[in-house]
Design a protein around this motif. Structure first.
Motif, mmCIF file in Angstrom:
data_model
loop_
_atom_site.group_PDB
_atom_site.id
_atom_site.type_symbol
_atom_site.label_atom_id
_atom_site.label_comp_id
_atom_site.label_asym_id
_atom_site.label_seq_id
_atom_site.Cartn_x
_atom_site.Cartn_y
_atom_site.Cartn_z
ATOM 1 N N PHE A 44 27.749 37.781 40.685
ATOM 2 C CA PHE A 44 27.061 39.247 42.086
ATOM 3 C C PHE A 44 27.289 37.627 43.670
ATOM 4 O O PHE A 44 26.681 37.463 43.863
ATOM 5 C CB PHE A 44 26.456 39.417 42.099
ATOM 6 N N ASP A 45 28.488 38.291 44.497
ATOM 7 C CA ASP A 45 27.835 37.338 46.207
ATOM 8 C C ASP A 45 26.889 38.927 47.280
ATOM 9 O O ASP A 45 28.449 39.356 47.425
ATOM 10 C CB ASP A 45 29.607 36.983 46.422
ATOM 11 N N PRO A 46 26.264 38.851 47.152
ATOM 12 C CA PRO A 46 26.029 39.506 48.457
ATOM 13 C C PRO A 46 26.727 39.768 49.577
ATOM 14 O O PRO A 46 26.841 41.587 49.867
ATOM 15 C CB PRO A 46 24.321 39.492 48.604
ATOM 16 N N SER A 47 28.119 38.759 49.690
ATOM 17 C CA SER A 47 28.634 38.925 51.052
ATOM 18 C C SER A 47 29.542 40.026 50.711
ATOM 19 O O SER A 47 30.664 39.712 51.415
ATOM 20 C CB SER A 47 28.428 38.198 51.556
ATOM 21 N N SER A 48 30.411 40.032 49.254
ATOM 22 C CA SER A 48 31.147 40.756 48.510
ATOM 23 C C SER A 48 32.381 39.836 49.135
ATOM 24 O O SER A 48 33.975 40.353 49.688
ATOM 25 C CB SER A 48 31.624 41.826 49.468
ATOM 26 N N GLY A 49 32.682 38.747 49.834
ATOM 27 C CA GLY A 49 33.685 37.929 49.973
ATOM 28 C C GLY A 49 34.035 37.527 48.377
ATOM 29 O O GLY A 49 35.602 37.536 48.432
ATOM 30 N N ALA A 50 33.820 37.175 47.976
ATOM 31 C CA ALA A 50 33.684 36.655 45.885
ATOM 32 C C ALA A 50 32.757 37.552 45.441
ATOM 33 O O ALA A 50 32.517 38.405 46.010
ATOM 34 C CB ALA A 50 33.394 35.331 46.103
ATOM 35 N N GLY A 51 33.236 37.600 44.122
ATOM 36 C CA GLY A 51 32.476 37.791 43.226
ATOM 37 C C GLY A 51 32.961 38.998 42.581
ATOM 38 O O GLY A 51 33.632 39.543 43.174
ATOM 39 N N VAL A 52 32.072 40.118 41.522
ATOM 40 C CA VAL A 52 32.737 41.141 41.841
ATOM 41 C C VAL A 52 32.596 42.483 42.561
ATOM 42 O O VAL A 52 33.472 43.697 42.550
ATOM 43 C CB VAL A 52 32.010 41.642 40.262
ATOM 44 N N THR A 53 31.638 42.068 43.223
ATOM 45 C CA THR A 53 32.612 44.062 44.724
ATOM 46 C C THR A 53 33.618 43.135 45.117
ATOM 47 O O THR A 53 34.621 43.826 45.531
ATOM 48 C CB THR A 53 31.189 43.671 45.600
ATOM 49 N N ALA A 54 33.484 41.890 44.931
ATOM 50 C CA ALA A 54 35.074 41.720 46.139
ATOM 51 C C ALA A 54 36.086 42.093 45.030
ATOM 52 O O ALA A 54 37.043 42.646 45.229
ATOM 53 C CB ALA A 54 35.186 40.319 46.436
ATOM 54 N N ASP A 55 36.219 41.640 43.655
ATOM 55 C CA ASP A 55 36.988 42.236 43.191
ATOM 56 C C ASP A 55 37.143 42.810 42.918
ATOM 57 O O ASP A 55 38.670 43.886 42.344
ATOM 58 C CB ASP A 55 36.564 41.336 41.524
#
Ligand code: PXL
Length: 280
Positions: free
Chosen positions: A28-39
């Motif tokens: 989880f990357d809180p900035s949503s550039g990478a990780g699950v939210t970006a995915d």
């Protein structure tokens, strides 16, 4: 007194056919550039439905990764089993794993429940250089996960670290891919987006390699390109594309996401995963 304008929305419920479901197993990357939210944004951009199991929490912004803490392995396993018992997964994307115990749970899960189209992005560090997996985790990636994956997508630095070989250009990319085939990798895509000229190499065991060249984009907003590429590839495979076409389309998606990116934060801004969805 003028009568207020009336607005009436007719809400019809209609049942649509479900799109392919893509599972991302990542941090989880809180900035949503990478990780699950970006995915999940990438998966939505492909018209698929995203489900996610988190391997690690990170403290980060566009300015860099400050800390990361892997989740309790049993929590991840419960989450994976719960999802797999409930929905039909059409493709799996694996990103950041954090540590050896978490990586081992993912490998055991995938060995027990055979899911289609496993795309492994062997994430070792953030672009700012912070380690995102420990030594044990890197060993599980190499020995446990690479043989389970349909395609592995290291960037040139990860290919070099995993194989111990220098990887600076197409010839060396081919040699590193060959070494990864020896570790049991089926298809390998080594991404060299920051090489000049930018080139990605697709290699299958015993087959001819294929090179995908593109003009190098000079753009600071490149946070999350690796996650976007590997997740887009999983989506294209879920949608039924052959590997070679899937690689080409995933590469085009990332280039568009970079080209349409915006400056958010003080550091490397995120790519625009949803460039196809304009407001207004
Ligand atoms: O880009 C690699 C990466 C993957 N997953 C997570 C990350 C990063 C980089 O920072 O934070 C969660």
């Amino acid at each position: 007194m003028p009568r207020p304008a009336e607005l009436h929305l007719w809400l019809h419920s209609r049942m649509l056919a479900a799109p392919p479901i893509v599972l991302t197993i990542a941090g989880f990357d809180p900035s949503s550039g990478a990780g699950v939210t970006a995915d999940v944004k990438t998966i939505a951009a492909h018209g698929c439905y995203g489900v996610a199991a988190i391997t690690a929490l990170t403290v980060q912004s566009t300015a860099g990764v400050r800390a990361s803490i892997p989740v309790e392995p049993s929590l991840l396993l419960d989450s994976l089993n719960e999802l797999a018992a409930d929905v039909k997964v059409s493709a799996v994307h694996i990103g950041m794993l954090g540590n050896g115990k978490v990586a081992a749970v993912v490998a055991d899960f995938l060995r027990n429940i055979r899911l289609p189209h496993i795309v492994l992005d062997p994430v070792l560090r953030s672009s700012s250089g912070t380690s995102l997996v420990d030594q044990d985790g890197a060993k599980v990636i190499l020995e446990g996960l690479i043989p389970l994956a349909e395609v592995v997508t290291p960037n040139v630095d990860e290919a070099s670290e995993l194989t111990g070989l220098p990887v600076g250009g197409p010839e060396q990319m081919k040699l590193a891919a060959d070494r990864l085939h020896e570790y049991g990798a089926r298809a390998v895509v080594i991404t060299g987006g920051h090489l000049d000229p930018a080139v990605d190499v697709l290699s299958v065991p015993g087959g001819a390699i294929q090179m995908f060249r593109a003009d190098r984009l000079e753009c600071a907003n490149t946070h999350g390109t690796g996650c976007a590429f590997s997740t887009a590839l999983a989506c294209q495979l879920a949608l039924g594309q052959a590997l070679q076409t899937a690689v080409l389309l995933a590469k085009a998606y990332v280039l568009n996401a970079i080209r349409n990116s915006y400056a958010i934060g003080r550091g490397a801004g995120p790519v625009n995963h949803l460039f196809g969805h304009r407001k207004g």
